[in-house]
Design a protein around this motif. Sequence first.
Motif, PDB file in Angstrom:
ATOM      1  N   ARG A  34       0.967  -1.207  -0.535  1.00  0.00           N
ATOM      2  CA  ARG A  34      -0.447   0.022  -0.142  1.00  0.00           C
ATOM      3  C   ARG A  34       0.954   1.386   0.316  1.00  0.00           C
ATOM      4  O   ARG A  34       1.735   1.462   0.588  1.00  0.00           O
ATOM      5  CB  ARG A  34      -0.830   0.595   0.864  1.00  0.00           C
ATOM      6  CG  ARG A  34      -1.694   0.858   1.182  1.00  0.00           C
ATOM      7  CD  ARG A  34      -2.845   1.111   2.299  1.00  0.00           C
ATOM      8  NE  ARG A  34      -2.260   1.051   3.466  1.00  0.00           N
ATOM      9  CZ  ARG A  34      -2.848   0.746   5.078  1.00  0.00           C
ATOM     10  NH1 ARG A  34      -4.548   0.627   4.640  1.00  0.00           N
ATOM     11  NH2 ARG A  34      -1.614   1.078   5.903  1.00  0.00           N
ATOM     12  N   ARG A  35       0.755   2.119  -0.615  1.00  0.00           N
ATOM     13  CA  ARG A  35       1.418   3.025  -0.952  1.00  0.00           C
ATOM     14  C   ARG A  35       0.257   4.681  -1.189  1.00  0.00           C
ATOM     15  O   ARG A  35      -0.444   4.678  -1.766  1.00  0.00           O
ATOM     16  CB  ARG A  35       1.554   3.719  -2.383  1.00  0.00           C
ATOM     17  CG  ARG A  35       3.135   4.809  -2.734  1.00  0.00           C
ATOM     18  CD  ARG A  35       3.777   4.485  -3.928  1.00  0.00           C
ATOM     19  NE  ARG A  35       2.469   4.901  -5.386  1.00  0.00           N
ATOM     20  CZ  ARG A  35       2.223   5.712  -6.294  1.00  0.00           C
ATOM     21  NH1 ARG A  35       3.279   6.377  -6.477  1.00  0.00           N
ATOM     22  NH2 ARG A  35       1.035   5.765  -7.024  1.00  0.00           N
ATOM     23  N   TYR A  36       1.615   5.428   0.023  1.00  0.00           N
ATOM     24  CA  TYR A  36       0.323   6.033   0.537  1.00  0.00           C
ATOM     25  C   TYR A  36       1.437   7.756   0.497  1.00  0.00           C
ATOM     26  O   TYR A  36       2.687   7.646   0.403  1.00  0.00           O
ATOM     27  CB  TYR A  36      -0.813   6.725   1.881  1.00  0.00           C
ATOM     28  CG  TYR A  36       0.200   6.150   2.569  1.00  0.00           C
ATOM     29  CD1 TYR A  36       0.711   6.951   3.564  1.00  0.00           C
ATOM     30  CD2 TYR A  36       0.519   4.365   2.925  1.00  0.00           C
ATOM     31  CE1 TYR A  36       1.354   6.686   5.172  1.00  0.00           C
ATOM     32  CE2 TYR A  36       1.256   5.135   4.270  1.00  0.00           C
ATOM     33  CZ  TYR A  36       1.531   5.556   4.773  1.00  0.00           C
ATOM     34  OH  TYR A  36       2.994   4.534   6.281  1.00  0.00           O
ATOM     35  N   SER A  66       6.882  13.022   0.510  1.00  0.00           N
ATOM     36  CA  SER A  66       7.235  11.606   0.135  1.00  0.00           C
ATOM     37  C   SER A  66       6.605  10.985  -0.369  1.00  0.00           C
ATOM     38  O   SER A  66       5.333  10.983   0.250  1.00  0.00           O
ATOM     39  CB  SER A  66       8.410  10.963   1.083  1.00  0.00           C
ATOM     40  OG  SER A  66       7.896  11.335   2.345  1.00  0.00           O
ATOM     41  N   TRP A  67       6.656   8.847  -0.703  1.00  0.00           N
ATOM     42  CA  TRP A  67       5.652   8.490   0.170  1.00  0.00           C
ATOM     43  C   TRP A  67       6.390   7.541   0.984  1.00  0.00           C
ATOM     44  O   TRP A  67       7.284   7.139   0.958  1.00  0.00           O
ATOM     45  CB  TRP A  67       5.716   7.818  -1.592  1.00  0.00           C
ATOM     46  CG  TRP A  67       5.152   8.937  -2.889  1.00  0.00           C
ATOM     47  CD1 TRP A  67       5.717   9.772  -3.600  1.00  0.00           C
ATOM     48  CD2 TRP A  67       3.479   9.196  -3.532  1.00  0.00           C
ATOM     49  NE1 TRP A  67       5.219  10.592  -3.966  1.00  0.00           N
ATOM     50  CE2 TRP A  67       3.418   9.800  -4.181  1.00  0.00           C
ATOM     51  CE3 TRP A  67       2.570   8.471  -2.343  1.00  0.00           C
ATOM     52  CZ2 TRP A  67       2.120  10.437  -4.355  1.00  0.00           C
ATOM     53  CZ3 TRP A  67       1.633   8.505  -2.931  1.00  0.00           C
ATOM     54  CH2 TRP A  67       1.170   9.560  -4.366  1.00  0.00           C
ATOM     55  N   GLU A  68       5.045   6.764   1.246  1.00  0.00           N
ATOM     56  CA  GLU A  68       5.435   5.477   2.144  1.00  0.00           C
ATOM     57  C   GLU A  68       5.331   4.369   1.559  1.00  0.00           C
ATOM     58  O   GLU A  68       3.115   4.350   0.811  1.00  0.00           O
ATOM     59  CB  GLU A  68       4.690   6.143   3.424  1.00  0.00           C
ATOM     60  CG  GLU A  68       5.516   7.100   3.949  1.00  0.00           C
ATOM     61  CD  GLU A  68       6.527   6.838   5.307  1.00  0.00           C
ATOM     62  OE1 GLU A  68       6.997   5.626   5.449  1.00  0.00           O
ATOM     63  OE2 GLU A  68       7.846   7.731   4.561  1.00  0.00           O
ATOM     64  N   LEU A  69       5.219   3.623   2.024  1.00  0.00           N
ATOM     65  CA  LEU A  69       4.723   2.280   1.801  1.00  0.00           C
ATOM     66  C   LEU A  69       4.340   1.583   2.863  1.00  0.00           C
ATOM     67  O   LEU A  69       5.790   1.345   3.849  1.00  0.00           O
ATOM     68  CB  LEU A  69       6.088   1.501   0.822  1.00  0.00           C
ATOM     69  CG  LEU A  69       7.095   1.846  -0.431  1.00  0.00           C
ATOM     70  CD1 LEU A  69       7.155   0.748  -1.080  1.00  0.00           C
ATOM     71  CD2 LEU A  69       4.890   1.958  -1.384  1.00  0.00           C
ATOM     72  N   ASP A  70       3.346   0.355   2.693  1.00  0.00           N
ATOM     73  CA  ASP A  70       3.204  -1.146   3.634  1.00  0.00           C
ATOM     74  C   ASP A  70       3.286  -1.526   3.297  1.00  0.00           C
ATOM     75  O   ASP A  70       2.553  -1.716   2.316  1.00  0.00           O
ATOM     76  CB  ASP A  70       1.655  -0.366   4.815  1.00  0.00           C
ATOM     77  CG  ASP A  70       1.240   0.609   5.095  1.00  0.00           C
ATOM     78  OD1 ASP A  70       2.943   1.118   5.797  1.00  0.00           O
ATOM     79  OD2 ASP A  70       0.365   1.167   5.306  1.00  0.00           O
ATOM     80  N   ILE A  71       4.356  -2.650   3.138  1.00  0.00           N
ATOM     81  CA  ILE A  71       4.612  -4.261   3.008  1.00  0.00           C
ATOM     82  C   ILE A  71       4.262  -5.499   3.562  1.00  0.00           C
ATOM     83  O   ILE A  71       4.030  -5.152   4.784  1.00  0.00           O
ATOM     84  CB  ILE A  71       6.255  -4.496   3.327  1.00  0.00           C
ATOM     85  CG1 ILE A  71       6.989  -3.356   2.221  1.00  0.00           C
ATOM     86  CG2 ILE A  71       6.020  -5.600   1.666  1.00  0.00           C
ATOM     87  CD1 ILE A  71       6.258  -2.566   1.356  1.00  0.00           C
TER      88      ILE A  71
END
Length: 132
Positions: free
Chosen positions: A60-62, A73-78
């Motif tokens: 999930r990218r937000y 910036s963009w954060e990722l949930d893996i």
Amino acid sequence: MNNTLQDARLSFKARGLLSYMLSKPDGFKFYLDEMTKYTTEGKDSIRAGLKDLEKLGYVRRYAVKDQRGKIQSWELDIFECPSIHPESGFPDVENPTLLTNDIKTNDKRLNKYIAFTSNDNSFVETYLNTSG
């Protein structure tokens, strides 16, 4: 993680990318330029793998925004298992097909843009009942 690696919807590229990302500690920051140093894949290939993982619910990218709403910036949930996106209750319509006159309704605005195979769609019923 074995179930993830057996997910036939994932390409080998996406499986490898996901395995690499899951091997890092929680809170690890992934940078595209840095990731290309540890693989033979280029930036476009990694982006494509991330897009596949996002589409299937593994990533999930937000956006992280400042006080004025500018993206910083963009954060990722893996996720090891595909995640359901609770904030995204609508289908993915990246490139919707535009069809005409397939809905039996008097609302001509709706006929121009959307075609459904059945009238039992609760969203359509709600739309037709509330817009008038």
